[in-house]
Scaffold this active site. Sequence first.
Site, PDB file in Angstrom:
ATOM      1  N   ASP A 242     -16.308 -83.294  59.083  1.00 57.76           N
ATOM      2  CA  ASP A 242     -17.149 -84.765  60.186  1.00 57.76           C
ATOM      3  C   ASP A 242     -16.609 -85.489  59.049  1.00 57.76           C
ATOM      4  O   ASP A 242     -15.766 -86.684  58.423  1.00 57.76           O
ATOM      5  CB  ASP A 242     -17.619 -85.005  60.795  1.00 57.76           C
ATOM      6  CG  ASP A 242     -17.757 -84.211  61.901  1.00 57.76           C
ATOM      7  OD1 ASP A 242     -17.722 -83.445  62.744  1.00 57.76           O
ATOM      8  OD2 ASP A 242     -17.360 -85.713  63.437  1.00 57.76           O
ATOM      9  N   ASN A 252     -20.120 -81.485  58.697  1.00 56.89           N
ATOM     10  CA  ASN A 252     -19.962 -80.871  59.871  1.00 56.89           C
ATOM     11  C   ASN A 252     -21.106 -80.713  61.027  1.00 56.89           C
ATOM     12  O   ASN A 252     -22.768 -80.807  60.735  1.00 56.89           O
ATOM     13  CB  ASN A 252     -19.319 -79.551  59.684  1.00 56.89           C
ATOM     14  CG  ASN A 252     -18.321 -79.586  61.190  1.00 56.89           C
ATOM     15  OD1 ASN A 252     -17.905 -80.019  61.991  1.00 56.89           O
ATOM     16  ND2 ASN A 252     -18.863 -77.963  61.595  1.00 56.89           N
TER      17      ASN A 252
HETATM   18  O1  MRU Z   1     -20.493 -84.180  67.363  1.00 53.43           O
HETATM   19  P1  MRU Z   1     -19.101 -84.547  67.810  1.00 53.43           P
HETATM   20  O2  MRU Z   1     -18.791 -83.423  69.222  1.00 53.43           O
HETATM   21  O3  MRU Z   1     -18.377 -86.101  67.693  1.00 53.43           O
HETATM   22  O4  MRU Z   1     -19.104 -83.164  66.432  1.00 53.43           O
HETATM   23  C1  MRU Z   1     -17.814 -82.585  66.069  1.00 53.43           C
HETATM   24  C2  MRU Z   1     -17.378 -81.863  64.853  1.00 53.43           C
HETATM   25  O5  MRU Z   1     -18.822 -81.431  64.490  1.00 53.43           O
HETATM   26  C3  MRU Z   1     -16.697 -80.976  64.407  1.00 53.43           C
HETATM   27  O6  MRU Z   1     -16.192 -80.022  64.246  1.00 53.43           O
HETATM   28  C4  MRU Z   1     -15.520 -82.036  63.478  1.00 53.43           C
HETATM   29  O7  MRU Z   1     -15.579 -83.568  64.287  1.00 53.43           O
HETATM   30  C5  MRU Z   1     -14.790 -81.760  63.065  1.00 53.43           C
HETATM   31  S1  MRU Z   1     -13.154 -81.545  64.357  1.00 53.43           S
HETATM   32  C6  MRU Z   1     -11.755 -81.223  63.850  1.00 53.43           C
END
Ligand code: MRU
Length: 355
Positions: A242, A252
Amino acid sequence: MFKTIEWTDDGVRMIDQTRLPAQEVYRTCRAYGDVAEAIRSMVIRGAPAIGVAAAMGVALGVRDSKAASVAELRADFETIAAALSATRPTAVNLFWAVKRMREVFESSLAGDGTGTEKIGRARQRLIEEAQRVLAEDIAVNEAMGRHGAALLEDSTTVLTHCNAGALATGGYGTALGVIRAAVEAGKKIDVFADETRPFLQGARLTAWELAKDHIPVTLITDSMAGHFMRQGKIRAAIVGADRIASNGDVANKIGTYTVAVLARENGIPFYVAAPLSTIDLTLSSGAQIPIEERPASEVTSLAGQAIAPEGVAARHPAFDVTPHRYVTAIITERGIARDPYTESLKALIDAGRAG
Ligand code: MRU
Protein backbone atom coordinates in the site's frame (compact mmCIF):
# COMPACT_ATOMS: atom_id res chain seq x y z
CA MET A 1 -12.87 -11.86 -17.25
CA PHE A 2 -14.51 -9.33 -14.96
CA LYS A 3 -13.68 -5.60 -15.00
CA THR A 4 -12.67 -4.22 -11.61
CA ILE A 5 -13.50 -0.64 -12.59
CA GLU A 6 -14.39 1.28 -15.73
CA TRP A 7 -15.52 4.71 -16.82
CA THR A 8 -18.98 4.86 -18.40
CA ASP A 9 -21.15 7.80 -19.45
CA ASP A 10 -23.43 6.97 -16.50
CA GLY A 11 -20.59 7.10 -13.98
CA VAL A 12 -17.84 4.92 -12.52
CA ARG A 13 -18.79 1.24 -12.71
CA MET A 14 -17.10 -1.22 -10.37
CA ILE A 15 -17.48 -4.80 -9.24
CA ASP A 16 -18.81 -4.78 -5.66
CA GLN A 17 -16.04 -6.53 -3.73
CA THR A 18 -18.08 -6.64 -0.52
CA ARG A 19 -20.47 -9.08 -2.23
CA LEU A 20 -17.88 -11.49 -3.61
CA PRO A 21 -17.67 -14.45 -3.85
CA ALA A 22 -21.40 -15.06 -3.33
CA GLN A 23 -22.53 -12.55 -5.93
CA GLU A 24 -20.83 -10.96 -8.92
CA VAL A 25 -22.66 -7.65 -9.02
CA TYR A 26 -21.62 -4.25 -10.31
CA ARG A 27 -22.30 -0.83 -8.87
CA THR A 28 -22.32 2.43 -10.79
CA CYS A 29 -21.20 5.49 -8.80
CA ARG A 30 -23.02 8.43 -10.34
CA ALA A 31 -21.44 11.19 -8.24
CA TYR A 32 -17.97 11.69 -6.77
CA GLY A 33 -19.40 11.25 -3.28
CA ASP A 34 -20.53 7.73 -4.27
CA VAL A 35 -16.96 6.95 -5.38
CA ALA A 36 -15.63 8.20 -2.02
CA GLU A 37 -18.15 6.04 -0.19
CA ALA A 38 -17.26 3.00 -2.35
CA ILE A 39 -13.59 3.41 -1.41
CA ARG A 40 -14.34 3.89 2.28
CA SER A 41 -16.67 0.87 2.48
CA MET A 42 -14.27 -1.27 0.43
CA VAL A 43 -16.63 -1.89 -2.47
CA ILE A 44 -13.37 -1.16 -4.27
CA ARG A 45 -10.07 -1.76 -2.45
CA GLY A 46 -6.41 -2.50 -3.09
CA ALA A 47 -3.95 0.37 -3.47
CA PRO A 48 -3.78 0.68 -7.28
CA ALA A 49 -7.56 0.19 -7.70
CA ILE A 50 -8.16 2.89 -5.07
CA GLY A 51 -5.90 5.18 -7.15
CA VAL A 52 -7.89 4.51 -10.33
CA ALA A 53 -11.18 5.06 -8.47
CA ALA A 54 -9.92 8.36 -7.05
CA ALA A 55 -8.86 9.56 -10.52
CA MET A 56 -12.29 8.68 -11.92
CA GLY A 57 -13.99 10.26 -8.91
CA VAL A 58 -12.20 13.54 -9.60
CA ALA A 59 -13.19 13.38 -13.30
CA LEU A 60 -16.80 12.66 -12.37
CA GLY A 61 -16.97 15.48 -9.83
CA VAL A 62 -15.51 18.05 -12.21
CA ARG A 63 -17.72 16.84 -15.08
CA ASP A 64 -20.85 17.34 -12.97
CA SER A 65 -19.79 20.57 -11.24
CA LYS A 66 -22.25 23.45 -11.62
CA ALA A 67 -19.41 25.98 -11.52
CA ALA A 68 -20.00 29.00 -13.79
CA SER A 69 -16.45 30.36 -13.57
CA VAL A 70 -12.88 29.07 -13.38
CA ALA A 71 -12.65 30.28 -9.76
CA GLU A 72 -15.78 28.33 -8.82
CA LEU A 73 -14.50 25.22 -10.59
CA ARG A 74 -11.20 25.49 -8.69
CA ALA A 75 -13.13 25.63 -5.40
CA ASP A 76 -15.19 22.60 -6.45
CA PHE A 77 -12.02 20.74 -7.41
CA GLU A 78 -10.63 21.26 -3.92
CA THR A 79 -13.87 20.00 -2.32
CA ILE A 80 -13.83 16.89 -4.52
CA ALA A 81 -10.12 16.23 -3.92
CA ALA A 82 -10.54 16.62 -0.16
CA ALA A 83 -13.51 14.23 -0.03
CA LEU A 84 -11.68 11.53 -1.96
CA SER A 85 -8.42 12.04 -0.03
CA ALA A 86 -10.23 11.57 3.29
CA THR A 87 -11.39 8.03 2.50
CA ARG A 88 -8.42 5.77 3.34
CA PRO A 89 -5.05 7.02 4.60
CA THR A 90 -2.50 4.27 3.93
CA ALA A 91 -2.57 3.55 0.17
CA VAL A 92 -0.39 6.30 -1.29
CA ASN A 93 -1.76 5.58 -4.78
CA LEU A 94 -4.87 7.53 -3.72
CA PHE A 95 -2.88 10.72 -3.12
CA TRP A 96 -0.68 10.05 -6.15
CA ALA A 97 -3.79 9.87 -8.37
CA VAL A 98 -5.35 13.05 -6.95
CA LYS A 99 -2.04 14.89 -7.47
CA ARG A 100 -1.83 13.68 -11.05
CA MET A 101 -5.40 14.85 -11.73
CA ARG A 102 -4.66 18.23 -10.13
CA GLU A 103 -1.71 18.74 -12.49
CA VAL A 104 -3.88 17.99 -15.54
CA PHE A 105 -6.62 20.24 -14.15
CA GLU A 106 -4.26 23.18 -13.68
CA SER A 107 -2.60 22.75 -17.08
CA SER A 108 -6.05 22.66 -18.75
CA LEU A 109 -6.96 25.94 -17.10
CA ALA A 110 -3.62 27.54 -17.91
CA GLY A 111 -4.07 27.47 -21.70
CA ASP A 112 -5.72 30.07 -23.95
CA GLY A 113 -9.47 30.62 -24.19
CA THR A 114 -12.48 31.99 -22.39
CA GLY A 115 -13.54 30.73 -18.97
CA THR A 116 -16.19 28.53 -20.56
CA GLU A 117 -13.66 27.04 -22.96
CA LYS A 118 -11.23 26.34 -20.11
CA ILE A 119 -13.92 24.64 -18.05
CA GLY A 120 -14.91 22.47 -21.02
CA ARG A 121 -11.28 21.59 -21.69
CA ALA A 122 -10.62 20.67 -18.04
CA ARG A 123 -13.69 18.42 -17.96
CA GLN A 124 -12.69 16.63 -21.13
CA ARG A 125 -9.03 16.21 -20.21
CA LEU A 126 -9.77 14.88 -16.73
CA ILE A 127 -12.05 12.19 -18.15
CA GLU A 128 -9.31 11.22 -20.61
CA GLU A 129 -6.67 11.24 -17.87
CA ALA A 130 -8.71 9.02 -15.55
CA GLN A 131 -9.07 6.46 -18.33
CA ARG A 132 -5.32 6.72 -18.98
CA VAL A 133 -4.61 6.03 -15.28
CA LEU A 134 -6.61 2.80 -15.63
CA ALA A 135 -4.97 1.71 -18.90
CA GLU A 136 -1.48 2.50 -17.58
CA ASP A 137 -2.11 0.55 -14.40
CA ILE A 138 -2.90 -2.60 -16.36
CA ALA A 139 0.19 -2.12 -18.56
CA VAL A 140 2.34 -1.51 -15.46
CA ASN A 141 1.10 -4.74 -13.88
CA GLU A 142 1.90 -6.70 -17.02
CA ALA A 143 5.42 -5.23 -17.04
CA MET A 144 5.81 -6.14 -13.36
CA GLY A 145 4.75 -9.66 -14.24
CA ARG A 146 7.43 -9.90 -16.94
CA HIS A 147 10.15 -8.80 -14.49
CA GLY A 148 8.93 -10.88 -11.56
CA ALA A 149 8.08 -14.17 -13.28
CA ALA A 150 11.76 -15.10 -13.49
CA LEU A 151 12.04 -15.01 -9.69
CA LEU A 152 9.55 -17.84 -9.25
CA GLU A 153 10.80 -21.39 -9.77
CA ASP A 154 8.97 -23.97 -11.83
CA SER A 155 6.83 -26.52 -9.96
CA THR A 156 6.69 -24.52 -6.77
CA THR A 157 4.21 -23.38 -4.15
CA VAL A 158 3.94 -19.68 -3.38
CA LEU A 159 2.15 -18.03 -0.46
CA THR A 160 0.27 -14.78 -0.92
CA HIS A 161 -1.50 -12.61 1.63
CA CYS A 162 -4.58 -10.42 1.11
CA ASN A 163 -5.61 -9.82 -2.51
CA ALA A 164 -3.06 -8.20 -4.77
CA GLY A 165 -4.73 -9.34 -7.95
CA ALA A 166 -6.89 -8.00 -10.75
CA LEU A 167 -9.46 -7.00 -8.13
CA ALA A 168 -6.93 -4.81 -6.31
CA THR A 169 -5.78 -3.04 -9.47
CA GLY A 170 -7.06 -1.88 -12.84
CA GLY A 171 -6.50 -5.51 -13.95
CA TYR A 172 -3.97 -8.39 -13.96
CA GLY A 173 -2.64 -7.62 -10.47
CA THR A 174 0.69 -6.97 -8.78
CA ALA A 175 1.63 -10.06 -6.72
CA LEU A 176 -0.95 -12.17 -8.56
CA GLY A 177 0.21 -10.55 -11.81
CA VAL A 178 3.68 -11.98 -11.21
CA ILE A 179 2.14 -15.39 -10.53
CA ARG A 180 -0.05 -15.06 -13.67
CA ALA A 181 2.99 -14.14 -15.78
CA ALA A 182 4.94 -17.15 -14.43
CA VAL A 183 2.01 -19.44 -15.28
CA GLU A 184 1.73 -17.86 -18.76
CA ALA A 185 5.46 -18.55 -19.20
CA GLY A 186 4.71 -22.25 -18.67
CA LYS A 187 5.64 -22.63 -15.00
CA LYS A 188 3.57 -24.80 -12.73
CA ILE A 189 2.70 -22.68 -9.70
CA ASP A 190 0.48 -23.69 -6.80
CA VAL A 191 -0.74 -20.76 -4.73
CA PHE A 192 -1.42 -20.91 -1.01
CA ALA A 193 -3.71 -18.01 -0.07
CA ASP A 194 -3.90 -16.74 3.50
CA GLU A 195 -7.56 -16.10 4.32
CA THR A 196 -6.46 -12.66 5.64
CA ARG A 197 -8.38 -11.93 8.81
CA PRO A 198 -10.46 -9.94 9.48
CA PHE A 199 -11.79 -8.74 6.09
CA LEU A 200 -11.02 -12.07 4.38
CA GLN A 201 -9.61 -10.66 1.13
CA GLY A 202 -7.68 -13.93 0.67
CA ALA A 203 -10.66 -16.23 1.17
CA ARG A 204 -13.26 -14.09 -0.58
CA LEU A 205 -11.25 -12.45 -3.35
CA THR A 206 -7.90 -14.17 -4.06
CA ALA A 207 -9.41 -17.66 -4.00
CA TRP A 208 -12.26 -16.48 -6.26
CA GLU A 209 -10.00 -14.68 -8.70
CA LEU A 210 -7.44 -17.49 -9.04
CA ALA A 211 -10.10 -20.19 -9.37
CA LYS A 212 -11.71 -18.16 -12.14
CA ASP A 213 -8.34 -18.13 -13.90
CA HIS A 214 -7.79 -21.89 -13.30
CA ILE A 215 -4.65 -21.25 -11.24
CA PRO A 216 -4.46 -23.90 -8.48
CA VAL A 217 -5.16 -22.30 -5.12
CA THR A 218 -5.30 -23.71 -1.59
CA LEU A 219 -6.88 -21.59 1.11
CA ILE A 220 -5.31 -21.61 4.57
CA THR A 221 -5.97 -19.58 7.70
CA ASP A 222 -3.30 -17.00 8.48
CA SER A 223 -2.10 -19.07 11.44
CA MET A 224 -1.16 -22.03 9.18
CA ALA A 225 1.49 -20.27 7.10
CA GLY A 226 4.38 -21.06 9.49
CA HIS A 227 3.40 -24.73 9.64
CA PHE A 228 3.48 -25.14 5.86
CA MET A 229 6.73 -23.18 5.50
CA ARG A 230 8.40 -25.38 8.12
CA GLN A 231 7.20 -28.48 6.29
CA GLY A 232 8.90 -27.18 3.14
CA LYS A 233 5.56 -26.97 1.32
CA ILE A 234 5.65 -23.18 0.76
CA ARG A 235 8.81 -22.18 -1.18
CA ALA A 236 8.32 -18.40 -1.58
CA ALA A 237 6.00 -15.61 -0.46
CA ILE A 238 4.81 -12.72 -2.63
CA VAL A 239 2.59 -9.82 -1.60
CA GLY A 240 1.55 -6.36 -2.81
CA ALA A 241 2.01 -3.06 -0.98
CA ASP A 242 0.00 0.00 0.00
CA ARG A 243 2.97 2.27 0.55
CA ILE A 244 6.73 1.74 0.46
CA ALA A 245 9.05 4.19 2.22
CA SER A 246 12.30 5.25 0.53
CA ASN A 247 14.30 2.79 2.68
CA GLY A 248 12.19 -0.15 1.41
CA ASP A 249 9.96 -0.59 4.48
CA VAL A 250 6.63 -1.93 3.21
CA ALA A 251 3.13 -1.18 4.49
CA ASN A 252 0.71 -3.87 3.42
CA LYS A 253 -2.33 -5.73 4.76
CA ILE A 254 -2.20 -6.58 8.46
CA GLY A 255 -0.41 -9.91 8.86
CA THR A 256 2.15 -9.28 6.13
CA TYR A 257 4.89 -8.60 8.71
CA THR A 258 4.21 -12.00 10.29
CA VAL A 259 4.54 -13.68 6.87
CA ALA A 260 7.86 -11.90 6.25
CA VAL A 261 9.32 -12.91 9.61
CA LEU A 262 8.19 -16.51 9.10
CA ALA A 263 9.73 -16.49 5.61
CA ARG A 264 13.08 -15.33 7.02
CA GLU A 265 12.96 -17.92 9.81
CA ASN A 266 12.32 -20.65 7.25
CA GLY A 267 14.86 -19.45 4.69
CA ILE A 268 12.41 -18.68 1.89
CA PRO A 269 12.33 -15.50 -0.24
CA PHE A 270 9.80 -12.78 0.57
CA TYR A 271 8.93 -10.69 -2.51
CA VAL A 272 6.90 -7.48 -2.78
CA ALA A 273 5.35 -6.52 -6.13
CA ALA A 274 4.27 -2.89 -6.43
CA PRO A 275 4.13 -0.14 -9.04
CA LEU A 276 6.45 2.85 -8.63
CA SER A 277 3.36 4.92 -7.73
CA THR A 278 3.30 2.99 -4.43
CA ILE A 279 6.75 4.25 -3.45
CA ASP A 280 6.69 7.33 -1.26
CA LEU A 281 10.13 8.94 -1.42
CA THR A 282 8.97 11.68 0.97
CA LEU A 283 9.13 9.16 3.84
CA SER A 284 12.51 7.99 5.09
CA SER A 285 11.14 4.93 6.91
CA GLY A 286 7.99 2.89 7.41
CA ALA A 287 7.50 4.41 10.88
CA GLN A 288 6.12 7.50 9.11
CA ILE A 289 3.45 5.61 7.13
CA PRO A 290 -0.07 6.38 8.42
CA ILE A 291 -1.83 3.16 9.41
CA GLU A 292 -5.58 3.05 8.95
CA GLU A 293 -7.54 1.90 12.01
CA ARG A 294 -10.84 0.38 10.91
CA PRO A 295 -13.92 -0.35 13.04
CA ALA A 296 -13.42 -2.98 15.74
CA SER A 297 -16.76 -4.47 14.65
CA GLU A 298 -14.92 -5.90 11.61
CA VAL A 299 -13.00 -8.07 14.12
CA THR A 300 -15.83 -8.92 16.51
CA SER A 301 -18.32 -9.96 13.84
CA LEU A 302 -18.27 -11.98 10.64
CA ALA A 303 -20.87 -11.49 7.90
CA GLY A 304 -23.07 -9.65 10.38
CA GLN A 305 -22.81 -12.41 13.03
CA ALA A 306 -21.17 -11.67 16.40
CA ILE A 307 -18.15 -13.94 16.99
CA ALA A 308 -17.05 -12.35 20.28
CA PRO A 309 -18.80 -11.35 23.49
CA GLU A 310 -20.69 -8.09 23.19
CA GLY A 311 -18.68 -5.13 24.42
CA VAL A 312 -15.25 -6.83 24.29
CA ALA A 313 -12.40 -4.47 23.44
CA ALA A 314 -10.99 -5.11 19.95
CA ARG A 315 -8.57 -3.39 17.57
CA HIS A 316 -8.32 -3.36 13.81
CA PRO A 317 -5.19 -1.78 12.36
CA ALA A 318 -5.75 -2.56 8.66
CA PHE A 319 -2.04 -2.57 7.73
CA ASP A 320 1.36 -3.32 9.22
CA VAL A 321 4.88 -2.34 8.25
CA THR A 322 7.46 -4.94 7.25
CA PRO A 323 11.02 -3.65 7.83
CA HIS A 324 13.07 -3.71 4.64
CA ARG A 325 15.57 -6.19 6.07
CA TYR A 326 12.95 -8.93 5.57
CA VAL A 327 12.28 -8.01 1.94
CA THR A 328 14.24 -10.13 -0.57
CA ALA A 329 13.30 -7.93 -3.54
CA ILE A 330 10.76 -5.34 -4.66
CA ILE A 331 9.38 -5.99 -8.15
CA THR A 332 8.33 -2.88 -10.07
CA GLU A 333 7.32 -2.18 -13.66
CA ARG A 334 10.80 -0.84 -14.35
CA GLY A 335 12.78 -3.69 -12.83
CA ILE A 336 13.70 -5.33 -9.57
CA ALA A 337 15.03 -3.42 -6.56
CA ARG A 338 17.17 -5.05 -3.90
CA ASP A 339 18.95 -3.86 -0.78
CA PRO A 340 20.12 -1.09 -0.33
CA TYR A 341 16.63 0.12 -1.23
CA THR A 342 17.38 3.78 -0.57
CA GLU A 343 19.55 3.63 -3.68
CA SER A 344 17.80 0.99 -5.80
CA LEU A 345 14.27 2.44 -5.49
CA LYS A 346 15.43 5.97 -6.22
CA ALA A 347 17.40 4.74 -9.24
CA LEU A 348 14.30 3.07 -10.70
CA ILE A 349 12.21 6.23 -10.20
CA ASP A 350 14.96 8.47 -11.63
CA ALA A 351 15.28 6.17 -14.67
CA GLY A 352 11.67 7.04 -15.53
CA ARG A 353 12.28 10.79 -15.14
CA ALA A 354 15.31 10.57 -17.43
CA GLY A 355 13.41 8.51 -19.99
O1 MRU B 1 -7.60 -3.05 2.82
P1 MRU B 1 -7.31 -3.42 1.39
O2 MRU B 1 -8.06 -4.61 0.92
O3 MRU B 1 -7.47 -2.24 0.47
O4 MRU B 1 -5.77 -3.80 1.42
C1 MRU B 1 -5.17 -4.22 0.23
C2 MRU B 1 -3.77 -4.67 0.40
O5 MRU B 1 -3.22 -4.64 1.47
C3 MRU B 1 -3.06 -5.11 -0.83
O6 MRU B 1 -2.14 -6.12 -0.54
C4 MRU B 1 -2.33 -3.90 -1.43
O7 MRU B 1 -3.20 -2.84 -1.61
C5 MRU B 1 -1.67 -4.21 -2.71
S1 MRU B 1 -2.85 -4.49 -3.95
C6 MRU B 1 -2.13 -4.68 -5.45
